[in-house]
Design a protein around this motif. Structure first.
Motif, PDB file in Angstrom:
ATOM      1  N   PRO A 133     -10.775 -18.993 -11.289  1.00 47.00           N
ATOM      2  CA  PRO A 133     -11.560 -20.162 -12.087  1.00 47.00           C
ATOM      3  C   PRO A 133     -10.727 -20.750 -13.368  1.00 47.00           C
ATOM      4  N   VAL A 134      -9.945 -19.893 -13.929  1.00 46.26           N
ATOM      5  CA  VAL A 134      -8.893 -20.068 -14.872  1.00 46.26           C
ATOM      6  C   VAL A 134      -7.933 -21.429 -14.697  1.00 46.26           C
ATOM      7  N   ILE A 135      -7.322 -21.123 -13.463  1.00 37.36           N
ATOM      8  CA  ILE A 135      -6.269 -22.302 -13.048  1.00 37.36           C
ATOM      9  C   ILE A 135      -6.850 -23.672 -12.966  1.00 37.36           C
ATOM     10  N   PRO A 136      -8.011 -23.851 -12.321  1.00 39.54           N
ATOM     11  CA  PRO A 136      -8.767 -25.206 -12.373  1.00 39.54           C
ATOM     12  C   PRO A 136      -9.068 -25.574 -13.703  1.00 39.54           C
ATOM     13  N   LEU A 137      -9.515 -24.995 -14.660  1.00 42.67           N
ATOM     14  CA  LEU A 137      -9.734 -25.341 -16.135  1.00 42.67           C
ATOM     15  C   LEU A 137      -8.457 -25.586 -16.937  1.00 42.67           C
ATOM     16  N   LEU A 138      -7.378 -24.735 -16.772  1.00 40.49           N
ATOM     17  CA  LEU A 138      -5.995 -25.275 -17.195  1.00 40.49           C
ATOM     18  C   LEU A 138      -5.527 -26.379 -16.598  1.00 40.49           C
ATOM     19  N   ARG A 139      -5.633 -26.459 -15.321  1.00 37.73           N
ATOM     20  CA  ARG A 139      -5.246 -28.082 -15.033  1.00 37.73           C
ATOM     21  C   ARG A 139      -6.176 -29.064 -15.527  1.00 37.73           C
ATOM     22  N   LYS A 140      -7.405 -29.047 -15.689  1.00 38.35           N
ATOM     23  CA  LYS A 140      -8.415 -30.159 -16.197  1.00 38.35           C
ATOM     24  C   LYS A 140      -7.749 -30.205 -17.587  1.00 38.35           C
ATOM     25  N   ASN A 141      -7.624 -29.164 -18.585  1.00 35.03           N
ATOM     26  CA  ASN A 141      -7.205 -29.368 -19.979  1.00 35.03           C
ATOM     27  C   ASN A 141      -5.950 -30.175 -19.967  1.00 35.03           C
ATOM     28  N   VAL A 142      -4.997 -29.665 -19.135  1.00 32.25           N
ATOM     29  CA  VAL A 142      -3.479 -30.475 -19.053  1.00 32.25           C
ATOM     30  C   VAL A 142      -3.803 -31.786 -18.804  1.00 32.25           C
ATOM     31  N   HIS A 143      -4.597 -31.998 -17.511  1.00 27.32           N
ATOM     32  CA  HIS A 143      -4.680 -33.598 -17.284  1.00 27.32           C
ATOM     33  C   HIS A 143      -5.406 -34.532 -18.243  1.00 27.32           C
ATOM     34  N   GLU A 144      -6.444 -33.838 -19.140  1.00 27.06           N
ATOM     35  CA  GLU A 144      -7.108 -34.435 -20.044  1.00 27.06           C
ATOM     36  C   GLU A 144      -6.058 -34.747 -21.124  1.00 27.06           C
ATOM     37  N   ASN A 145      -5.075 -33.954 -21.416  1.00 28.66           N
ATOM     38  CA  ASN A 145      -4.098 -34.135 -22.656  1.00 28.66           C
ATOM     39  C   ASN A 145      -2.958 -34.836 -22.213  1.00 28.66           C
ATOM     40  N   VAL A 146      -2.504 -34.794 -20.830  1.00 30.99           N
ATOM     41  CA  VAL A 146      -1.017 -35.358 -20.604  1.00 30.99           C
ATOM     42  C   VAL A 146      -1.070 -36.070 -19.412  1.00 30.99           C
ATOM     43  N   GLY A 147      -1.970 -36.100 -18.616  1.00 31.12           N
ATOM     44  CA  GLY A 147      -2.009 -36.780 -17.254  1.00 31.12           C
ATOM     45  C   GLY A 147      -2.106 -35.867 -16.086  1.00 31.12           C
ATOM     46  N   GLU A 148      -2.579 -36.576 -15.031  1.00 30.28           N
ATOM     47  CA  GLU A 148      -2.515 -35.932 -13.792  1.00 30.28           C
ATOM     48  C   GLU A 148      -1.270 -35.153 -13.088  1.00 30.28           C
ATOM     49  N   GLU A 149      -0.275 -35.911 -13.152  1.00 31.02           N
ATOM     50  CA  GLU A 149       0.977 -35.411 -12.435  1.00 31.02           C
ATOM     51  C   GLU A 149       1.466 -34.046 -13.298  1.00 31.02           C
ATOM     52  N   ALA A 150       1.207 -34.095 -14.625  1.00 33.56           N
ATOM     53  CA  ALA A 150       1.733 -33.229 -15.509  1.00 33.56           C
ATOM     54  C   ALA A 150       0.913 -31.822 -15.053  1.00 33.56           C
ATOM     55  N   ALA A 151      -0.401 -32.149 -14.831  1.00 32.40           N
ATOM     56  CA  ALA A 151      -1.415 -31.104 -14.482  1.00 32.40           C
ATOM     57  C   ALA A 151      -1.008 -30.438 -13.248  1.00 32.40           C
TER      58      ALA A 151
END
Length: 124
Positions: free
Chosen positions: A1-19
């Motif tokens: 469950p942690v990885i999807p949340l981290l990806r969501k946070n990165v996506h919201e801050n720097v974009g989909e590709e970076a996530a």
């Protein structure tokens, strides 16, 4: 469950590709060369809690860093064993506690936050 949340946070801050590129599972002590170290910065939050994991964590931090890398670790000192981690770390890293008053954006917070220590590690 942690990885999807981290990806969501990165996506919201720097974009989909970076996530997609920046978030992955990392098992301490295992080969991490595929991640492309060394890194400029490594941030660790609440990773100093299990004495059995101290050595694998240190091995991983060494593998991901060089003399130009800055590692920031935040944690709450819960036990005397926590000091063992930093004693071991001092064999390879310089270890400096960060004066939280000098960090922009950190002001008076909850009691829980005031118990949090921030330490900077730099490879010798």
């Amino acid at each position: 469950p942690v990885i999807p949340l981290l990806r969501k946070n990165v996506h919201e801050n720097v974009g989909e590709e970076a996530a997609r590129d920046a978030v992955c599972v990392l098992n301490w002590g295992e080969d991490c060369s595929a991640l492309g170290p060394p890194f400029d910065y490594i941030f660790c939050a609440d990773c100093v809690y299990n004495e059995g994991a101290f050595e694998p964590l240190l091995v991983t931090l060494q593998a991901l860093s060089d003399q130009q890398t800055t590692v920031f670790m935040s944690f709450q000192k819960r036990r005397k064993a926590d000091n063992n981690f930093f004693s071991r770390a001092k064999r390879v890293f310089s270890v400096t506690e960060v004066d939280r008053e000098t960090v922009p954006g950190i002001g008076p917070r909850s009691e829980e936050f005031r118990k949090t220590r921030i330490v900077e590690l730099r490879k010798r």
